[in-house]
Motif scaffolding. Sequence first.
Motif, PDB file in Angstrom:
ATOM      1  N   UNK A 277      19.286  38.278  12.121  1.00 41.89           N
ATOM      2  CA  UNK A 277      19.084  37.823  10.752  1.00 41.89           C
ATOM      3  C   UNK A 277      20.243  36.923  10.357  1.00 41.89           C
ATOM      4  N   UNK A 278      19.929  35.812   9.692  1.00 37.93           N
ATOM      5  CA  UNK A 278      20.962  34.877   9.257  1.00 37.93           C
ATOM      6  C   UNK A 278      20.740  34.515   7.793  1.00 37.93           C
ATOM      7  N   UNK A 279      21.845  34.217   7.107  1.00 36.20           N
ATOM      8  CA  UNK A 279      21.765  33.832   5.696  1.00 36.20           C
ATOM      9  C   UNK A 279      21.507  32.334   5.584  1.00 36.20           C
ATOM     10  N   UNK A 280      21.524  31.836   4.339  1.00 39.23           N
ATOM     11  CA  UNK A 280      21.218  30.427   4.081  1.00 39.23           C
ATOM     12  C   UNK A 280      22.166  29.479   4.800  1.00 39.23           C
ATOM     13  N   UNK A 281      23.396  29.940   5.051  1.00 33.75           N
ATOM     14  CA  UNK A 281      24.379  29.098   5.741  1.00 33.75           C
ATOM     15  C   UNK A 281      24.300  29.232   7.262  1.00 33.75           C
ATOM     16  N   UNK A 282      23.405  30.084   7.746  1.00 34.50           N
ATOM     17  CA  UNK A 282      23.269  30.295   9.187  1.00 34.50           C
ATOM     18  C   UNK A 282      24.193  31.367   9.730  1.00 34.50           C
ATOM     19  N   UNK A 283      24.921  32.053   8.843  1.00 31.21           N
ATOM     20  CA  UNK A 283      25.844  33.109   9.278  1.00 31.21           C
ATOM     21  C   UNK A 283      25.068  34.391   9.564  1.00 31.21           C
ATOM     22  N   UNK A 284      25.421  35.104  10.639  1.00 30.34           N
ATOM     23  CA  UNK A 284      24.735  36.355  10.963  1.00 30.34           C
ATOM     24  C   UNK A 284      24.919  37.396   9.864  1.00 30.34           C
ATOM     25  N   UNK A 285      23.824  38.078   9.525  1.00 25.82           N
ATOM     26  CA  UNK A 285      23.886  39.144   8.521  1.00 25.82           C
ATOM     27  C   UNK A 285      23.347  40.467   9.064  1.00 25.82           C
ATOM     28  N   UNK A 286      22.630  40.429  10.185  1.00 31.14           N
ATOM     29  CA  UNK A 286      22.051  41.663  10.708  1.00 31.14           C
ATOM     30  C   UNK A 286      21.238  41.408  11.953  1.00 31.14           C
ATOM     31  N   UNK A 287      20.433  42.421  12.298  1.00 27.69           N
ATOM     32  CA  UNK A 287      19.670  42.360  13.540  1.00 27.69           C
ATOM     33  C   UNK A 287      18.416  43.211  13.388  1.00 27.69           C
ATOM     34  N   UNK A 288      17.466  42.982  14.293  1.00 27.87           N
ATOM     35  CA  UNK A 288      16.257  43.793  14.314  1.00 27.87           C
ATOM     36  C   UNK A 288      15.630  43.717  15.696  1.00 27.87           C
ATOM     37  N   UNK A 289      14.897  44.772  16.046  1.00 25.59           N
ATOM     38  CA  UNK A 289      14.184  44.850  17.318  1.00 25.59           C
ATOM     39  C   UNK A 289      12.797  45.398  17.046  1.00 25.59           C
ATOM     40  N   UNK A 290      11.784  44.607  17.386  1.00 24.65           N
ATOM     41  CA  UNK A 290      10.392  44.978  17.165  1.00 24.65           C
ATOM     42  C   UNK A 290       9.619  44.894  18.474  1.00 24.65           C
ATOM     43  N   UNK A 291       8.861  45.947  18.776  1.00 26.37           N
ATOM     44  CA  UNK A 291       7.903  45.911  19.880  1.00 26.37           C
ATOM     45  C   UNK A 291       6.569  45.485  19.289  1.00 26.37           C
ATOM     46  N   UNK A 292       5.978  44.444  19.826  1.00 22.19           N
ATOM     47  CA  UNK A 292       4.690  43.983  19.313  1.00 22.19           C
ATOM     48  C   UNK A 292       3.551  44.897  19.735  1.00 22.19           C
ATOM     49  N   UNK A 293       3.774  45.700  20.767  1.00 22.10           N
ATOM     50  CA  UNK A 293       2.811  46.706  21.203  1.00 22.10           C
ATOM     51  C   UNK A 293       3.391  48.073  20.872  1.00 22.10           C
ATOM     52  N   UNK A 294       2.654  48.851  20.102  1.00 18.06           N
ATOM     53  CA  UNK A 294       3.121  50.167  19.663  1.00 18.06           C
ATOM     54  C   UNK A 294       3.355  51.067  20.878  1.00 18.06           C
ATOM     55  N   UNK A 295       4.451  51.838  20.900  1.00 17.16           N
ATOM     56  CA  UNK A 295       4.748  52.683  22.065  1.00 17.16           C
ATOM     57  C   UNK A 295       3.692  53.760  22.345  1.00 17.16           C
ATOM     58  N   UNK A 296       2.910  54.123  21.337  1.00 16.29           N
ATOM     59  CA  UNK A 296       1.850  55.103  21.559  1.00 16.29           C
ATOM     60  C   UNK A 296       0.466  54.458  21.517  1.00 16.29           C
ATOM     61  N   UNK A 297       0.437  53.131  21.616  1.00 13.27           N
ATOM     62  CA  UNK A 297      -0.821  52.413  21.770  1.00 13.27           C
ATOM     63  C   UNK A 297      -1.637  52.170  20.518  1.00 13.27           C
TER      64      UNK A 297
END
Length: 158
Positions: free
Chosen positions: A66-86
């Motif tokens: 995640x980046x702010x309006x100036x392009x500075x890092x503000x955070x992170x995220x990890x998403x699986x597009x396929x649910x682990x239990x289907x």
Amino acid sequence: MPAVTVRTMTDAECEAWLDELAREYAEDQVLAGRWPAEGAIARAAEENAELLPDGPATDRMLVLRGVDEAGAPIGRAWVALDHPRGAPGVAFLYDIEVLPERRGEGLGRALLQAVEAETRREGADALELNVFGGNRTAIALYGSAGYDVVTQQMRKAL
């Protein structure tokens, strides 16, 4: 609300994040009484490596900065597009966090919205996550962002 966008993490960002994530995930599992402390970090690192064998280039995974309006890092995220239990059409949010030095600026909700938008662009109809019961701040954020409890695990010390 502050403007936040997301982009794919670089390999270097991902490597540093995976080290930090393993420590945090192991600590959460130990505190929740799900894992013994001994070997917890190695176990967490192994699980993450299985899910992300190609780091940020792993197919069907979003490893985001995640980046702010100036392009500075503000955070992170990890998403699986396929649910682990289907669950069909349901993506799974493994991790989301605002950097400690950027907390208190109202960025959590903005980061969550940016992650949801990216997940939707990738074709998911819903986003599911797990939150530990002691994380009241996150529970409040998710509830106010429209997330509903779909399963609940409870425990009582005897």
